[in-house]
Design a protein around this motif. Structure first.
Motif, PDB file in Angstrom:
ATOM      1  N   ASP A 175     -14.454  29.133  26.258  1.00 24.46           N
ATOM      2  CA  ASP A 175     -13.794  29.456  27.511  1.00 24.46           C
ATOM      3  C   ASP A 175     -13.052  28.243  28.099  1.00 24.46           C
ATOM      4  O   ASP A 175     -13.221  27.912  29.264  1.00 24.46           O
ATOM      5  N   VAL A 176     -12.248  27.607  27.282  1.00 24.85           N
ATOM      6  CA  VAL A 176     -11.539  26.417  27.740  1.00 24.85           C
ATOM      7  C   VAL A 176     -10.150  26.788  28.250  1.00 24.85           C
ATOM      8  O   VAL A 176      -9.363  27.415  27.533  1.00 24.85           O
ATOM      9  N   SER A 177      -9.877  26.434  29.491  1.00 24.35           N
ATOM     10  CA  SER A 177      -8.555  26.653  30.075  1.00 24.35           C
ATOM     11  C   SER A 177      -8.020  25.315  30.563  1.00 24.35           C
ATOM     12  O   SER A 177      -8.764  24.496  31.093  1.00 24.35           O
ATOM     13  N   LEU A 178      -6.715  25.116  30.369  1.00 23.93           N
ATOM     14  CA  LEU A 178      -6.135  23.818  30.684  1.00 23.93           C
ATOM     15  C   LEU A 178      -4.649  24.001  30.932  1.00 23.93           C
ATOM     16  O   LEU A 178      -3.998  24.791  30.246  1.00 23.93           O
ATOM     17  N   GLN A 179      -4.135  23.287  31.922  1.00 24.14           N
ATOM     18  CA  GLN A 179      -2.692  23.285  32.143  1.00 24.14           C
ATOM     19  C   GLN A 179      -2.197  21.851  32.089  1.00 24.14           C
ATOM     20  O   GLN A 179      -2.737  20.983  32.760  1.00 24.14           O
ATOM     21  N   VAL A 180      -1.176  21.627  31.280  1.00 22.55           N
ATOM     22  CA  VAL A 180      -0.617  20.281  31.151  1.00 22.55           C
ATOM     23  C   VAL A 180       0.836  20.328  31.585  1.00 22.55           C
ATOM     24  O   VAL A 180       1.650  21.046  30.984  1.00 22.55           O
ATOM     25  N   GLY A 181       1.153  19.593  32.644  1.00 21.61           N
ATOM     26  CA  GLY A 181       2.517  19.571  33.164  1.00 21.61           C
ATOM     27  C   GLY A 181       3.426  18.725  32.289  1.00 21.61           C
ATOM     28  O   GLY A 181       2.989  18.099  31.329  1.00 21.61           O
ATOM     29  N   LYS A 182       4.710  18.696  32.625  1.00 19.17           N
ATOM     30  CA  LYS A 182       5.678  17.962  31.806  1.00 19.17           C
ATOM     31  C   LYS A 182       5.348  16.486  31.729  1.00 19.17           C
ATOM     32  O   LYS A 182       5.117  15.841  32.737  1.00 19.17           O
TER      33      LYS A 182
ATOM     34  N   ILE B 122       5.077  28.114  35.500  1.00 21.08           N
ATOM     35  CA  ILE B 122       4.666  28.176  34.093  1.00 21.08           C
ATOM     36  C   ILE B 122       5.692  27.492  33.181  1.00 21.08           C
ATOM     37  O   ILE B 122       5.327  26.778  32.258  1.00 21.08           O
ATOM     38  N   SER B 123       6.966  27.682  33.479  1.00 18.82           N
ATOM     39  CA  SER B 123       7.988  27.156  32.572  1.00 18.82           C
ATOM     40  C   SER B 123       8.012  25.633  32.559  1.00 18.82           C
ATOM     41  O   SER B 123       8.530  25.029  31.641  1.00 18.82           O
ATOM     42  N   GLN B 124       7.411  25.021  33.556  1.00 13.22           N
ATOM     43  CA  GLN B 124       7.399  23.561  33.581  1.00 13.22           C
ATOM     44  C   GLN B 124       6.203  22.982  32.847  1.00 13.22           C
ATOM     45  O   GLN B 124       6.089  21.778  32.712  1.00 13.22           O
ATOM     46  N   LEU B 125       5.306  23.868  32.393  1.00 12.93           N
ATOM     47  CA  LEU B 125       4.127  23.375  31.700  1.00 12.93           C
ATOM     48  C   LEU B 125       4.465  23.071  30.244  1.00 12.93           C
ATOM     49  O   LEU B 125       5.127  23.855  29.579  1.00 12.93           O
ATOM     50  N   ASP B 126       4.005  21.923  29.754  1.00 12.44           N
ATOM     51  CA  ASP B 126       4.168  21.635  28.337  1.00 12.44           C
ATOM     52  C   ASP B 126       3.141  22.424  27.526  1.00 12.44           C
ATOM     53  O   ASP B 126       3.408  22.850  26.416  1.00 12.44           O
ATOM     54  N   LEU B 127       1.958  22.566  28.127  1.00  8.35           N
ATOM     55  CA  LEU B 127       0.886  23.245  27.391  1.00  8.35           C
ATOM     56  C   LEU B 127       0.021  24.042  28.362  1.00  8.35           C
ATOM     57  O   LEU B 127      -0.282  23.586  29.456  1.00  8.35           O
ATOM     58  N   GLU B 128      -0.349  25.220  27.909  1.00  9.55           N
ATOM     59  CA  GLU B 128      -1.330  25.959  28.681  1.00  9.55           C
ATOM     60  C   GLU B 128      -2.337  26.586  27.734  1.00  9.55           C
ATOM     61  O   GLU B 128      -1.970  27.242  26.758  1.00  9.55           O
ATOM     62  N   LEU B 129      -3.613  26.357  27.997  1.00  8.43           N
ATOM     63  CA  LEU B 129      -4.678  27.035  27.257  1.00  8.43           C
ATOM     64  C   LEU B 129      -5.289  28.048  28.203  1.00  8.43           C
ATOM     65  O   LEU B 129      -5.641  27.707  29.335  1.00  8.43           O
ATOM     66  N   ARG B 130      -5.366  29.296  27.752  1.00  3.17           N
ATOM     67  CA  ARG B 130      -5.977  30.324  28.591  1.00  3.17           C
ATOM     68  C   ARG B 130      -7.243  30.825  27.936  1.00  3.17           C
ATOM     69  O   ARG B 130      -7.199  31.562  26.975  1.00  3.17           O
ATOM     70  N   ARG B 131      -8.364  30.367  28.447  1.00  4.14           N
ATOM     71  CA  ARG B 131      -9.694  30.836  28.054  1.00  4.14           C
ATOM     72  C   ARG B 131      -9.877  30.875  26.544  1.00  4.14           C
ATOM     73  O   ARG B 131     -10.239  31.910  25.981  1.00  4.14           O
ATOM     74  N   ILE B 132      -9.597  29.785  25.850  1.00  2.22           N
ATOM     75  CA  ILE B 132      -9.744  29.834  24.392  1.00  2.22           C
ATOM     76  C   ILE B 132     -11.207  29.622  23.986  1.00  2.22           C
ATOM     77  O   ILE B 132     -11.987  28.952  24.667  1.00  2.22           O
ATOM     78  N   ARG B 133     -11.538  30.225  22.863  1.00  2.00           N
ATOM     79  CA  ARG B 133     -12.899  30.266  22.371  1.00  2.00           C
ATOM     80  C   ARG B 133     -12.834  30.141  20.860  1.00  2.00           C
ATOM     81  O   ARG B 133     -11.965  30.733  20.228  1.00  2.00           O
ATOM     82  N   LYS B 134     -13.725  29.357  20.275  1.00  2.94           N
ATOM     83  CA  LYS B 134     -13.735  29.222  18.816  1.00  2.94           C
ATOM     84  C   LYS B 134     -15.177  29.144  18.351  1.00  2.94           C
ATOM     85  O   LYS B 134     -15.944  28.308  18.824  1.00  2.94           O
ATOM     86  N   ARG B 135     -15.524  30.020  17.424  1.00  4.70           N
ATOM     87  CA  ARG B 135     -16.890  30.002  16.874  1.00  4.70           C
ATOM     88  C   ARG B 135     -16.839  29.723  15.389  1.00  4.70           C
ATOM     89  O   ARG B 135     -15.910  30.105  14.700  1.00  4.70           O
TER      90      ARG B 135
END
Lengths: 369, 287
Positions: free
Chosen positions: A30-37, A8-21
């Motif tokens: 329900d958008v999840s995403l992991q972005v590495g360094k 986890i600490s090496q990720l620049d960005l993490e989205l965990r199940r985000i939702r926007k109405r």
């Protein structure tokens, strides 16, 4: 990344199940995403698919109703934009009309409370690096599109954020400039080690730039993977249809034997490998795709997947000759031929076409919703 | 089809009717006024000799000079109050009211009073400010005071209260226009560059609305300088500003003095506008 060595600490960005109405409209679901360094990520999709809202949630310009956002391993979901380690480049560049180029490029450093002398020095360096030193005292109204784009980029990158968010950053540029700018941006991203999250509806941009391409539709992520993965194995009929050059077939699942599924379509029966997917129940609705360049005309009689189609048009793309054909059920079939100088099929002709079982890509039935 | 060029004969012909009208309705009367203000002697006649006597007599009178100062003071006070209030209202309506219907309703509520004439609007304040007026009734009803406050009507406090209500929209209108023409992305860009909301306002929003603020200030300045109706109705006979002085001289058949004050008023207003134009280039508005 798929080998699981990334913590986890090496990720620049993490989205965990985000939702926007917005009222009854779900913009991000329900958008999840992991972005590495230092990754280059492209959010790709048609307009209104939620890619820009996702970007604005990462920037803090929108707050998701649900889910978490982590930047550099730190939870920032409720933080305002000015507390996040990001910078953003806006679609029309959003340059401050009353500030000179030098002033605007130094704005971020000024906000960080850097001493004047240091700001002046850094601004001079950055203007030089972006080859806009001669524009230092100009105001945005007198700049060309390409110059504005450089100023906006310099302004965003001067504070060296962890992540740079780009909302259709080259969409406002002349078509002739885009290719060069794309190449420059890719090189800049690799040198700087800053993660880029690039929103676009242009698949050429996404596939030529992204380390990771995230295809979105109707507020959801349909598929994410390397450009090669998405081109070679579209997981849903939407992705297959959105990515150029795919032919999508819908049909009914038949029996599966030896890892190959029989699919009954209105225009015939086809063999499709299951690959990593479980065999669907017989009678279930399934879809698969085949790339236009994988098809052969006047096929070998041993090819299992065969159709008859009438050619309606032929288009040329440099080395590629694309045939548009009509199947017996009225659906369109695309067939690409490489390096063919002499025409083999003419509009109006009816021809037999075919492809190998392994060239068909079964779509993930679970995702079809 | 071709467009009409700025320097072609056609362009001049098109401008002619308006130019003639302006000449007859504005330029000639103004020149006449200036001429009359220099008339010497006792007789009201075009044969009067031209002298500076009228001006000298005006400037040697301390009371009149005090009135000039008071008029400027009142204008500056109103500019400060309506400038602040107007900006807040404009900011609230454009930035905080996101519902378009509500915004229209609020905007109408603010501009409907402007459908009537200045005089009517000024008189309409009398029942509010009087000893038995609405404001005093409310204050007594709420138990905030036992005796009605007399300072509201026939006082400069009352005049100021009425003028604030009359002119705040003049200060707010141009700011609304400037605020709505700022792309939201500019403020967002500043925020992603680590500017806090107050800094965004100070460094981005305010500089971009400054022309609107200045135009609003000019409008308020011109209106307060020339306002005689509010002062006459709400200030009673106890208070006067330059505008009322013109009226007094006119009613007293002292046409030459009325002309002197009118010319002075015009000079003051021109000076104010010239000063404002040094701050903001009106020609650049809307570009």
């Amino acid at each position: 990344m798929p080998d699981g060595s990334v913590t986890i600490s090496q990720l620049d960005l993490e989205l965990r199940r985000i939702r926007k109405r917005y009222g009854s409209f779900t913009a991000v679901d329900d958008v999840s995403l992991q972005v590495g360094k230092g990754q280059f990520v492209c959010l790709l999709g048609p307009s209104g698919c939620g890619k820009t809202t996702t970007l604005r949630c990462i920037a803090g310009l929108e707050e998701p109703d649900d889910g978490d956002i982590l930047i550099g391993g730190k939870e920032v979901t409720g933080d305002p934009p000015w507390k996040r380690d990001i910078a953003m480049m806006f679609q029309d560049f959003a340059l401050f009309p009353h500030m000179t180029v030098a002033k605007q490029v130094g704005f971020g450093l000024e906000m960080l409370g850097k001493p004047k002398a240091e700001i002046a020095k850094r601004v001079a360096e950055v203007l030089k690096a972006f080859e806009i030193t001669s524009l230092a005292e100009r105001k945005p109204a007198s700049l060309s599109g390409g110059q504005k784009q450089r100023v906006a980029l310099a302004r965003a990158m001067i504070t060296e954020p962890r992540i740079l968010l780009l909302d259709e950053p080259i969409g406002a540029l002349d078509y002739s400039l885009r290719e060069t700018v794309m190449l420059e941006l890719k090189m800049l991203q690799q040198r700087s080690g800053i993660s880029f999250i690039w929103v676009t509806h242009d698949q050429n941009e996404a596939f030529s730039l992204g380390d990771l391409v995230v295809v979105m539709n109707h507020a959801k992520i349909e598929q994410q993977g390397t450009p090669e993965e998405i081109l070679a194995r579209p997981r849903t009929p939407f992705v297959a249809g959105f990515v150029q050059g795919n032919n999508v077939f819908h049909g009914e699942a038949g029996t599966a034997a030896g890892g190959v599924l029989r699919v009954a379509c209105p225009v015939g029966e086809f063999l499709v490998p299951l690959a990593d997917l479980p065999a669907p129940a017989p009678g279930a609705a399934v879809s698969f795709s085949v790339r236009a360049e994988r098809i052969a005309d006047r096929p070998d009689p041993t090819l299992p997947n065969r159709v008859t189609a009438r050619c309606t048009a032929v288009e040329f793309f440099g080395a590629v000759r694309r045939h548009i054909l009509e199947l017996a059920d009225g659906e369109v079939l695309k067939y690409d031929q490489f390096g063919a100088l002499a025409p083999r099929i003419l509009p109006g002709q009816t021809v037999d076409l075919g492809w190998r079982a392994e060239d068909s890509v079964l779509h993930d039935a679970v995702l079809q919703g | 089809m071709s467009t009409i060029r700025a320097n072609s004969p056609a362009a001049y012909w098109l401008a002619a009717p308006a130019a003639l009208w302006m000449l007859a309705a504005v330029v000639v009367p103004t020149l006449l006024l200036v001429w009359v203000s220099f008339w010497g002697g006792r007789a009201f006649s075009t044969a009067s000799p031209l002298t500076f006597d009228n001006y000298l007599r005006f400037f040697s009178n301390q009371a009149y000079l005090g009135l000039v100062a008071a008029t400027f003071g009142q204008a500056l006070l109103l500019m400060a109050i309506t400038g602040t209030l107007g900006y807040c209202i404009a900011y609230f309506m454009t930035m905080k009211v996101s519902n378009a219907r509500w915004r229209t309703a609020l905007f109408l509520a603010f501009i409907i009073p402007f459908w009537t004439s200045t005089l009517i609007r000024a008189i309409a304040w009398v029942p509010f400010l009087g000893v038995n007026g609405v404001i005093n009734q409310a204050l007594i009803g709420l138990g905030l005071t036992t005796k009605p406050v007399e300072a509201f009507l026939y006082s400069m406090t009352g005049v100021t209260m009425a003028q604030v209500s009359l002119y705040t929209m003049l200060a707010a209108g141009p700011v609304v226009y400037m605020l709505t023409s700022i792309q939201p992305a500019l403020r967002e860009a500043a925020m992603t560059l680590k500017a806090t909301p107050f800094t965004v306002w100070r460094r981005i929003t305010f500089p971009l609305t400054l022309p609107g603020v200045v135009i609003g200030q000019v409008l308020v300045f011109l209106n307060v300088m020339s306002d005689f109706a509010t002062v006459a109705t709400i200030g009673g006979n106890k208070h006067a500003l330059l505008g009322n002085l013109v009226l007094n001289f006119y009613e007293g058949s002292q046409i030459r003095f009325a002309a002197v004050v009118a010319v002075l008023l015009m000079v003051c207003m021109l000076a104010g506008v010239a000063l404002a134009l040094r701050v903001v280039d009106i020609r650049k508005l809307g570009t």
